[in-house]
Write a protein that holds these residues in place. Structure first.
Motif, mmCIF file in Angstrom:
data_model
loop_
_atom_site.group_PDB
_atom_site.id
_atom_site.type_symbol
_atom_site.label_atom_id
_atom_site.label_comp_id
_atom_site.label_asym_id
_atom_site.label_seq_id
_atom_site.Cartn_x
_atom_site.Cartn_y
_atom_site.Cartn_z
ATOM 1 N N PHE A 183 0.009 -5.528 -4.769
ATOM 2 C CA PHE A 183 -0.728 -5.403 -3.158
ATOM 3 C C PHE A 183 -2.386 -5.882 -2.974
ATOM 4 O O PHE A 183 -2.661 -6.927 -2.262
ATOM 5 N N GLN A 184 -3.440 -6.065 -4.329
ATOM 6 C CA GLN A 184 -4.008 -6.877 -4.326
ATOM 7 C C GLN A 184 -3.029 -8.815 -3.458
ATOM 8 O O GLN A 184 -4.139 -8.825 -2.586
ATOM 9 N N ARG A 185 -2.853 -9.134 -4.579
ATOM 10 C CA ARG A 185 -2.374 -10.741 -4.429
ATOM 11 C C ARG A 185 -1.499 -10.354 -2.302
ATOM 12 O O ARG A 185 -1.945 -11.455 -1.633
ATOM 13 N N ILE A 186 -1.337 -9.353 -2.296
ATOM 14 C CA ILE A 186 -0.624 -9.822 0.115
ATOM 15 C C ILE A 186 -1.908 -9.656 0.141
ATOM 16 O O ILE A 186 -2.103 -10.792 1.318
ATOM 17 N N ARG A 187 -2.626 -8.644 -0.083
ATOM 18 C CA ARG A 187 -4.108 -8.637 0.810
ATOM 19 C C ARG A 187 -4.419 -9.406 1.282
ATOM 20 O O ARG A 187 -5.129 -10.009 1.998
ATOM 21 N N ALA A 188 -4.599 -10.464 -0.678
ATOM 22 C CA ALA A 188 -5.568 -11.727 0.116
ATOM 23 C C ALA A 188 -5.005 -13.183 -0.015
ATOM 24 O O ALA A 188 -4.972 -13.956 -0.018
ATOM 25 N N LEU A 189 -3.484 -12.595 0.786
ATOM 26 C CA LEU A 189 -2.908 -13.744 1.222
ATOM 27 C C LEU A 189 -3.636 -14.573 2.317
ATOM 28 O O LEU A 189 -4.077 -14.366 3.829
ATOM 29 N N PRO A 190 -3.591 -16.258 2.492
ATOM 30 C CA PRO A 190 -4.128 -17.098 3.405
ATOM 31 C C PRO A 190 -3.733 -16.047 5.260
ATOM 32 O O PRO A 190 -4.805 -16.321 5.775
ATOM 33 N N MET A 191 -3.046 -15.833 4.991
ATOM 34 C CA MET A 191 -2.764 -15.585 6.285
ATOM 35 C C MET A 191 -2.293 -14.438 7.271
ATOM 36 O O MET A 191 -1.797 -13.815 5.987
ATOM 37 N N PRO A 192 -2.021 -14.092 7.900
ATOM 38 C CA PRO A 192 -2.038 -12.627 8.468
ATOM 39 C C PRO A 192 -0.677 -11.895 7.191
ATOM 40 O O PRO A 192 0.640 -12.437 7.071
ATOM 41 N N VAL A 193 -0.110 -10.433 7.005
ATOM 42 C CA VAL A 193 0.375 -9.977 6.775
ATOM 43 C C VAL A 193 0.969 -8.058 8.197
ATOM 44 O O VAL A 193 -0.160 -7.912 8.181
ATOM 45 N N ILE A 194 2.011 -8.267 7.925
ATOM 46 C CA ILE A 194 2.554 -7.677 9.203
ATOM 47 C C ILE A 194 3.373 -6.398 8.369
ATOM 48 O O ILE A 194 4.179 -6.933 7.726
ATOM 49 N N ALA A 195 3.125 -5.744 8.432
ATOM 50 C CA ALA A 195 3.897 -4.416 7.940
ATOM 51 C C ALA A 195 4.507 -3.271 9.300
ATOM 52 O O ALA A 195 4.152 -3.276 10.043
ATOM 53 N N ALA A 196 5.534 -3.428 9.358
ATOM 54 C CA ALA A 196 6.965 -3.069 9.910
ATOM 55 C C ALA A 196 7.638 -2.233 9.720
ATOM 56 O O ALA A 196 8.404 -2.003 8.823
ATOM 57 N N ILE A 197 7.126 -1.151 10.352
ATOM 58 C CA ILE A 197 7.154 0.621 9.073
ATOM 59 C C ILE A 197 7.989 1.591 9.761
ATOM 60 O O ILE A 197 8.050 1.970 10.686
ATOM 61 N N ASP A 198 9.533 2.109 9.700
ATOM 62 C CA ASP A 198 10.869 2.630 9.606
ATOM 63 C C ASP A 198 11.017 3.609 9.079
ATOM 64 O O ASP A 198 10.642 2.909 7.907
ATOM 65 N N GLY A 199 10.028 5.075 9.281
ATOM 66 C CA GLY A 199 10.995 5.711 8.572
ATOM 67 C C GLY A 199 9.667 6.462 7.008
ATOM 68 O O GLY A 199 8.642 5.746 7.599
ATOM 69 N N ALA A 250 1.606 -1.204 2.420
ATOM 70 C CA ALA A 250 1.463 -1.456 4.404
ATOM 71 C C ALA A 250 -0.128 -0.844 3.977
ATOM 72 O O ALA A 250 -0.211 -1.808 5.485
ATOM 73 N N TYR A 251 -0.557 -0.341 3.754
ATOM 74 C CA TYR A 251 -1.861 -0.422 4.094
ATOM 75 C C TYR A 251 -2.570 -1.705 3.474
ATOM 76 O O TYR A 251 -3.573 -2.202 3.717
ATOM 77 N N ALA A 252 -1.799 -3.092 2.457
ATOM 78 C CA ALA A 252 -2.427 -3.733 2.468
ATOM 79 C C ALA A 252 -1.862 -4.880 3.269
ATOM 80 O O ALA A 252 -2.587 -6.028 3.177
ATOM 81 N N ALA A 253 -1.919 -4.747 4.322
ATOM 82 C CA ALA A 253 -1.160 -5.630 5.324
ATOM 83 C C ALA A 253 -2.452 -5.581 6.507
ATOM 84 O O ALA A 253 -2.732 -4.416 6.479
ATOM 85 N N ASP A 254 -2.095 -6.302 7.006
ATOM 86 C CA ASP A 254 -3.643 -6.988 7.825
ATOM 87 C C ASP A 254 -3.665 -5.760 9.389
ATOM 88 O O ASP A 254 -3.722 -5.518 9.835
ATOM 89 N N ILE A 256 -1.037 12.098 -11.065
ATOM 90 C CA ILE A 256 -1.182 11.052 -10.929
ATOM 91 C C ILE A 256 -2.285 10.914 -9.038
ATOM 92 O O ILE A 256 -2.058 11.939 -8.195
ATOM 93 N N ILE A 257 -3.092 9.642 -9.235
ATOM 94 C CA ILE A 257 -3.369 9.310 -8.058
ATOM 95 C C ILE A 257 -2.842 7.915 -7.368
ATOM 96 O O ILE A 257 -2.094 7.345 -7.919
ATOM 97 N N ALA A 258 -3.126 7.893 -6.571
ATOM 98 C CA ALA A 258 -2.518 6.950 -5.438
ATOM 99 C C ALA A 258 -3.637 5.938 -5.892
ATOM 100 O O ALA A 258 -5.114 5.773 -4.728
ATOM 101 N N ALA A 259 -3.623 5.001 -6.533
ATOM 102 C CA ALA A 259 -4.786 3.950 -7.569
ATOM 103 C C ALA A 259 -3.804 2.553 -6.810
ATOM 104 O O ALA A 259 -4.421 1.292 -7.802
ATOM 105 N N ALA A 260 -2.950 2.397 -6.081
ATOM 106 C CA ALA A 260 -2.460 1.146 -5.956
ATOM 107 C C ALA A 260 -3.038 0.547 -4.588
ATOM 108 O O ALA A 260 -2.811 -0.183 -3.748
ATOM 109 N N GLY A 261 -4.501 1.423 -4.239
ATOM 110 C CA GLY A 261 -5.336 0.636 -3.048
ATOM 111 C C GLY A 261 -5.587 1.586 -1.765
ATOM 112 O O GLY A 261 -6.932 1.209 -1.110
ATOM 113 N N ALA A 262 -5.036 3.070 -1.991
ATOM 114 C CA ALA A 262 -5.303 3.305 -0.590
ATOM 115 C C ALA A 262 -6.602 4.087 -1.448
ATOM 116 O O ALA A 262 -6.901 4.710 -0.252
#
Length: 245
Positions: A84-100, A110-114, A133-139
């Motif tokens: 998810f860090q790598r997705i966040r750091a991508l050079p161009m924007p990231v769009i999360a399209a969220i259903d359900g 989804a939080y990693a998206a721009d 557990i905790i939310a340890a992948a970015g939340a």
């Protein structure tokens, strides 16, 4: 066996579909590996990324069957976190399209998206503490940036799940669309991004991601590069010519 991540590529964008419908697109190791492969491609050839889920679900979370068997060394490896860090750091924007459902690791993806758009049947949140557990992948660091510290604390400490209207009101989403219009809405955002100068878009994302202490020097350096760009000259000349007609 079907691929857990289905990728469709175009010149200016890539659509990645999470595809494990039998488990509501739960994020397993194979999907993480596929996301790393996709990131490697987009780091080499930057394009806007749209991430969407199959079957009316974004991602119900990490695969609990795999997560239950992980131990301390697995936690320190940051299996989902690094992807998810790598997705966040991508050079161009990231769009999360969220259903359900976008829960746990699905929410953190989804939080990693721009940019995030959703449907009225969206449910997003982090119930990790209920699973021990905790939310340890970015939340814990991205969600406060999105909704503020107090609201992030409420969501993460209680495990509360937001519905679509709440997610829109809290700024988790920028817009809501009927399910059949979700992907077109994401493409509309990608179209607007594609109409702009790619280098200026990349530099804007870089500035947005910079730590507070880097401002305003980072913007001035990025702007200095753009001021020497032929594309800046071309676009501003075209603007002046249109205005003079």
């Amino acid at each position: 066996m079907a691929e857990s991540l289905q990728v469709e590529s175009a010149d200016d964008r890539v659509v990645a579909t999470l595809c494990r419908p039998e488990v509501r697109n739960a994020i397993d190791q194979a999907m993480i590996d596929a996301l790393h492969d996709l990131c490697a491609e987009l780091e080499e050839h930057p394009r806007t990324l749209i991430v969407i889920g199959s079957g009316g679900v974004f991602a119900s979370g990490a695969d609990i069957g795999q997560l239950r068997d992980r131990r301390a060394d697995d936690a320190r490896r940051g299996i989902n976190t690094r992807a998810f860090q790598r997705i966040r750091a991508l050079p161009m924007p990231v769009i999360a399209a969220i259903d359900g459902y976008a829960l746990g690791g699905g929410a953190e993806l989804a939080y990693a998206a721009d940019l995030r758009v959703g449907t009225p049947r969206l449910k997003i949140g982090n119930p990790e503490t209920g699973l021990g557990i905790i939310a340890a992948a970015g939340a814990t660091w991205r969600l406060p940036q999105i909704v503020g510290e107090a609201r992030a604390a409420e969501l993460l400490l209680t495990g509360r799940i937001l519905d679509a209207d709440e997610a829109l009101a809290w700024g988790v989403l920028s817009s809501l669309h009927d399910p059949e219009e979700l992907l077109p809405a994401a493409h509309h955002l990608a179209d607007r991004i594609a109409a702009n100068d790619p280098l200026a878009t990349r530099h804007t994302k870089t500035a947005l991601a910079a730590p507070p202490g880097a401002h305003p020097d980072i913007e001035l350096e990025l702007q200095a590069e753009l001021f020497e760009s032929p594309e800046k000259e071309r676009r501003m000349t075209a603007f002046l010519e249109r205005r003079s007609r």
